[in-house]
Motif scaffolding. Sequence first.
Motif, short mmCIF file in Angstrom:
data_model
loop_
_atom_site.label_atom_id
_atom_site.label_comp_id
_atom_site.label_asym_id
_atom_site.label_seq_id
_atom_site.Cartn_x
_atom_site.Cartn_y
_atom_site.Cartn_z
N TRP A 36 0.90 -1.27 -0.12
CA TRP A 36 -0.08 0.00 -0.04
C TRP A 36 0.92 1.03 0.14
O TRP A 36 1.86 1.33 0.81
CB TRP A 36 -0.81 0.00 1.15
N PHE A 37 0.64 2.18 -0.99
CA PHE A 37 1.24 3.39 -1.07
C PHE A 37 0.24 4.63 -0.99
O PHE A 37 -0.80 4.34 -1.05
CB PHE A 37 2.15 3.47 -2.28
N GLU A 44 5.10 13.47 -2.87
CA GLU A 44 5.41 12.27 -3.92
C GLU A 44 4.61 11.01 -3.15
O GLU A 44 4.31 11.01 -1.96
CB GLU A 44 6.90 12.12 -3.73
N ARG A 45 4.47 10.02 -4.13
CA ARG A 45 3.95 8.80 -3.70
C ARG A 45 4.81 8.14 -2.68
O ARG A 45 6.08 8.03 -2.62
CB ARG A 45 3.82 8.06 -4.82
N GLU A 46 4.15 7.84 -1.32
CA GLU A 46 5.21 7.18 -0.27
C GLU A 46 4.61 5.80 -0.09
O GLU A 46 3.43 5.54 0.18
CB GLU A 46 5.22 8.19 0.86
N ALA A 60 5.70 1.73 7.28
CA ALA A 60 6.38 3.08 7.42
C ALA A 60 6.34 3.52 8.92
O ALA A 60 5.22 3.07 9.67
CB ALA A 60 5.56 3.87 6.71
N ASP A 61 7.38 4.19 9.28
CA ASP A 61 7.31 4.60 10.71
C ASP A 61 6.01 5.36 11.08
O ASP A 61 5.44 5.21 12.29
CB ASP A 61 8.44 5.46 10.96
N THR A 105 13.76 -3.35 -1.54
CA THR A 105 12.76 -2.98 -2.56
C THR A 105 11.14 -2.91 -2.29
O THR A 105 10.68 -2.18 -2.79
CB THR A 105 13.06 -3.67 -3.87
N ILE A 106 11.00 -3.69 -1.41
CA ILE A 106 9.56 -3.91 -1.14
C ILE A 106 8.81 -2.60 -0.52
O ILE A 106 7.78 -2.34 -0.76
CB ILE A 106 9.30 -4.95 -0.18
N ARG A 107 9.75 -1.41 -0.21
CA ARG A 107 9.25 -0.24 0.29
C ARG A 107 9.40 0.79 -0.86
O ARG A 107 8.94 1.74 -0.76
CB ARG A 107 10.09 0.21 1.47
N MET A 108 9.71 0.41 -2.11
CA MET A 108 10.07 1.21 -3.17
C MET A 108 8.88 1.09 -4.15
O MET A 108 8.70 0.22 -4.82
CB MET A 108 11.30 0.97 -3.67
#
Length: 125
Positions: A36-37, A44-46, A60-61, A105-108
């Motif tokens: 999920w982003f 920007e998309r996060e 994400a923190d 990369t799973i966070r990108m």
Amino acid sequence: QVQLVESGGGLVQAGGSLRLSCAASARTGSTYAMGWFRQAPGKEREFVAAIEWTSATFYADSVRGRFTISRDSAKNTAYLQMNSLKPEDTAIYYCAAVREYSDVTIRMSQAYHYWGQGTQVAVSS
């Protein structure tokens, strides 16, 4: 080819909860990671959260402890339970899927091949 359809967005007051769903058109349970982003206006998309096919999770923190990602492989569906929502959580939320990834990369967002159309989440103060 994997098609993703999000649902569950809406308007909620601060402190409230929403549950987003992401339905996949193909079997993703044994090979794909789901993420999920979100993207707020002018930003920007996060990264928000991700879950591997092993059910290992990443957050994400900014959402850890408030959001929970899960998946139902039998239904080819991923979920994002969002609790204690804040106005800064307001954004369009996108579901995505990736077949080959690492813990980095799973966070990108660049790593993901398939994306849904997005669902709007608005949190009022």
